[in-house]
Design a protein around this motif. Structure first.
Motif, PDB file in Angstrom:
ATOM      1  N   TRP A 211     -68.042 -36.710  44.672  1.00 26.56           N
ATOM      2  CA  TRP A 211     -69.243 -35.946  44.126  1.00 26.56           C
ATOM      3  C   TRP A 211     -70.100 -36.553  45.899  1.00 26.56           C
ATOM      4  N   PHE A 212     -70.512 -35.872  45.354  1.00 33.09           N
ATOM      5  CA  PHE A 212     -72.369 -35.389  46.241  1.00 33.09           C
ATOM      6  C   PHE A 212     -73.429 -35.989  45.564  1.00 33.09           C
ATOM      7  N   ASP A 213     -73.853 -37.173  45.852  1.00 32.13           N
ATOM      8  CA  ASP A 213     -74.993 -37.280  44.947  1.00 32.13           C
ATOM      9  C   ASP A 213     -76.280 -36.856  45.497  1.00 32.13           C
ATOM     10  N   SER A 214     -76.689 -36.056  45.201  1.00 28.14           N
ATOM     11  CA  SER A 214     -77.920 -35.675  45.626  1.00 28.14           C
ATOM     12  C   SER A 214     -78.789 -36.407  45.777  1.00 28.14           C
ATOM     13  N   MET A 215     -79.213 -37.339  44.538  1.00 31.85           N
ATOM     14  CA  MET A 215     -80.571 -38.434  44.656  1.00 31.85           C
ATOM     15  C   MET A 215     -80.530 -39.010  46.141  1.00 31.85           C
ATOM     16  N   ALA A 216     -79.198 -39.449  46.655  1.00 32.07           N
ATOM     17  CA  ALA A 216     -79.206 -40.106  47.700  1.00 32.07           C
ATOM     18  C   ALA A 216     -78.835 -39.600  49.312  1.00 32.07           C
ATOM     19  N   SER A 217     -78.657 -37.939  48.807  1.00 35.01           N
ATOM     20  CA  SER A 217     -77.871 -38.063  50.270  1.00 35.01           C
ATOM     21  C   SER A 217     -76.530 -38.173  49.924  1.00 35.01           C
ATOM     22  N   GLN A 218     -75.690 -39.164  49.539  1.00 40.17           N
ATOM     23  CA  GLN A 218     -75.026 -39.442  49.540  1.00 40.17           C
ATOM     24  C   GLN A 218     -73.375 -38.574  49.730  1.00 40.17           C
ATOM     25  N   LEU A 219     -71.990 -38.599  50.546  1.00 46.09           N
ATOM     26  CA  LEU A 219     -71.079 -38.890  49.685  1.00 46.09           C
ATOM     27  C   LEU A 219     -70.430 -40.193  49.623  1.00 46.09           C
ATOM     28  N   ARG A 220     -69.857 -39.573  47.558  1.00 46.00           N
ATOM     29  CA  ARG A 220     -69.485 -41.163  47.380  1.00 46.00           C
ATOM     30  C   ARG A 220     -67.866 -40.579  46.837  1.00 46.00           C
ATOM     31  N   PHE A 221     -66.830 -41.874  46.602  1.00 47.95           N
ATOM     32  CA  PHE A 221     -66.072 -41.753  46.052  1.00 47.95           C
ATOM     33  C   PHE A 221     -65.873 -43.206  45.697  1.00 47.95           C
ATOM     34  N   ASN A 222     -64.433 -43.009  45.053  1.00 48.60           N
ATOM     35  CA  ASN A 222     -64.218 -43.554  43.692  1.00 48.60           C
ATOM     36  C   ASN A 222     -62.651 -43.921  42.692  1.00 48.60           C
ATOM     37  N   LEU A 223     -62.339 -45.298  42.639  1.00 50.49           N
ATOM     38  CA  LEU A 223     -61.061 -45.306  42.242  1.00 50.49           C
ATOM     39  C   LEU A 223     -61.328 -45.596  40.992  1.00 50.49           C
ATOM     40  N   ILE A 224     -60.418 -45.286  39.781  1.00 44.45           N
ATOM     41  CA  ILE A 224     -60.602 -46.140  38.094  1.00 44.45           C
ATOM     42  C   ILE A 224     -58.914 -45.852  37.933  1.00 44.45           C
ATOM     43  N   SER A 225     -58.290 -46.849  37.418  1.00 44.70           N
ATOM     44  CA  SER A 225     -56.949 -46.848  36.442  1.00 44.70           C
ATOM     45  C   SER A 225     -57.288 -45.413  35.432  1.00 44.70           C
ATOM     46  N   ASP A 226     -56.130 -44.635  35.220  1.00 46.03           N
ATOM     47  CA  ASP A 226     -55.660 -43.241  35.163  1.00 46.03           C
ATOM     48  C   ASP A 226     -55.304 -43.752  33.799  1.00 46.03           C
ATOM     49  N   SER A 227     -55.324 -44.917  32.662  1.00 46.27           N
ATOM     50  CA  SER A 227     -55.525 -44.561  31.721  1.00 46.27           C
ATOM     51  C   SER A 227     -57.421 -44.168  31.102  1.00 46.27           C
ATOM     52  N   ASN A 228     -57.555 -44.548  32.190  1.00 50.01           N
ATOM     53  CA  ASN A 228     -59.521 -43.781  31.254  1.00 50.01           C
ATOM     54  C   ASN A 228     -59.019 -42.500  31.399  1.00 50.01           C
ATOM     55  N   LYS A 229     -59.739 -41.993  30.558  1.00 50.10           N
ATOM     56  CA  LYS A 229     -59.795 -40.052  30.196  1.00 50.10           C
ATOM     57  C   LYS A 229     -60.637 -39.134  30.384  1.00 50.10           C
ATOM     58  N   LYS A 230     -61.295 -40.414  30.426  1.00 58.15           N
ATOM     59  CA  LYS A 230     -63.115 -39.281  30.889  1.00 58.15           C
ATOM     60  C   LYS A 230     -63.583 -40.133  32.723  1.00 58.15           C
ATOM     61  N   LEU A 231     -64.315 -39.576  33.780  1.00 55.29           N
ATOM     62  CA  LEU A 231     -64.785 -40.295  34.227  1.00 55.29           C
ATOM     63  C   LEU A 231     -66.401 -41.014  34.078  1.00 55.29           C
ATOM     64  N   PRO A 232     -66.765 -41.546  34.781  1.00 57.84           N
ATOM     65  CA  PRO A 232     -67.594 -42.748  33.778  1.00 57.84           C
ATOM     66  C   PRO A 232     -69.318 -41.894  34.339  1.00 57.84           C
ATOM     67  N   PHE A 233     -69.593 -40.549  34.633  1.00 56.40           N
ATOM     68  CA  PHE A 233     -70.737 -40.238  34.453  1.00 56.40           C
ATOM     69  C   PHE A 233     -71.281 -39.790  33.594  1.00 56.40           C
ATOM     70  N   ARG A 234     -72.541 -40.033  33.368  1.00 52.15           N
ATOM     71  CA  ARG A 234     -73.325 -39.614  32.093  1.00 52.15           C
ATOM     72  C   ARG A 234     -74.217 -38.500  31.736  1.00 52.15           C
ATOM     73  N   CYS A 235     -73.394 -37.295  32.632  1.00 53.73           N
ATOM     74  CA  CYS A 235     -73.917 -35.974  32.811  1.00 53.73           C
ATOM     75  C   CYS A 235     -72.690 -35.372  32.806  1.00 53.73           C
ATOM     76  N   LYS A 236     -73.138 -34.038  32.829  1.00 49.31           N
ATOM     77  CA  LYS A 236     -71.363 -32.820  32.898  1.00 49.31           C
ATOM     78  C   LYS A 236     -70.915 -32.612  34.141  1.00 49.31           C
ATOM     79  N   THR A 237     -69.799 -33.140  33.836  1.00 54.83           N
ATOM     80  CA  THR A 237     -69.049 -32.512  35.287  1.00 54.83           C
ATOM     81  C   THR A 237     -68.681 -31.750  35.460  1.00 54.83           C
ATOM     82  N   GLN A 238     -68.068 -30.808  37.005  1.00 53.42           N
ATOM     83  CA  GLN A 238     -67.251 -29.481  36.695  1.00 53.42           C
ATOM     84  C   GLN A 238     -66.475 -29.812  37.715  1.00 53.42           C
ATOM     85  N   ASN A 239     -64.787 -30.090  37.454  1.00 52.76           N
ATOM     86  CA  ASN A 239     -63.892 -30.046  38.418  1.00 52.76           C
ATOM     87  C   ASN A 239     -63.522 -28.636  39.831  1.00 52.76           C
ATOM     88  N   VAL A 240     -63.847 -29.835  40.206  1.00 53.32           N
ATOM     89  CA  VAL A 240     -63.400 -28.001  41.201  1.00 53.32           C
ATOM     90  C   VAL A 240     -61.838 -28.573  41.817  1.00 53.32           C
TER      91      VAL A 240
END
Length: 155
Positions: free
Chosen positions: A82-111
């Motif tokens: 994702w792009f963190d507009s507040m920090a002007s950074q390109l960010r990426f992460n990995l979490i185990s696939d047993s987690n069904k929801k990404l850890p964001f507190r806002c709505k997300t839109q998959n591209v």
């Protein structure tokens, strides 16, 4: 700094070792350990192309897939970008696939492609200002974060 040196400096990200939790309770450790942030100067953003970053992200994904395949764990991982507009950074992460929801507190839109996220990053040469994709006059608009995800199944 040249474009070649900039990407050479980013190569260590490709080879960083990921953390795969042994249970769902280790989600926070996965988030903290497996997040990478990339910044770019306005000058450098004028020298690089979307395809340069696409190549970097594809190399990262390939290396992370290899790490998942060679791990002792039987679970896969979710790569997300994702792009963190507040920090002007390109960010990426990995979490185990047993987690069904990404850890964001806002709505997300998959591209469907990372290019849309990379493009937002490369066009974000506004430093010291907070920019959002919402209409400032409409207080009812909820912020929606665009995210690219790719499942890295254990193979």
């Amino acid at each position: 700094m040249s474009k070649e040196q900039y990407f050479k400096d980013l190569e260590e990200i490709i080879h960083d070792v990921i953390y795969i939790g042994t249970s769902d309770s280790e989600l926070q450790k996965e988030i903290e350990t497996n997040m990478w942030c990339i910044s770019i100067s306005e000058e450098m953003s004028n020298e690089v192309s979307l395809s340069d970053f696409r190549g970097l992200i594809m190399d990262v994904i390939a290396k992370r897939q290899n790490q998942v395949n060679h791990s002792n764990m039987q679970r896969g991982m979710i790569f997300y970008l994702w792009f963190d507009s507040m920090a002007s950074q390109l960010r990426f992460n990995l979490i185990s696939d047993s987690n069904k929801k990404l850890p964001f507190r806002c709505k997300t839109q998959n591209v469907s492609e990372p290019d849309e996220i990379i493009d937002l990053f490369l066009k974000s040469n506004v430093y010291g200002e907070i920019t959002q994709d919402t209409n400032e006059n409409d207080v009812d608009n909820e912020y929606v974060l665009k995210v690219y995800t790719q499942y890295l199944d254990k193979q």
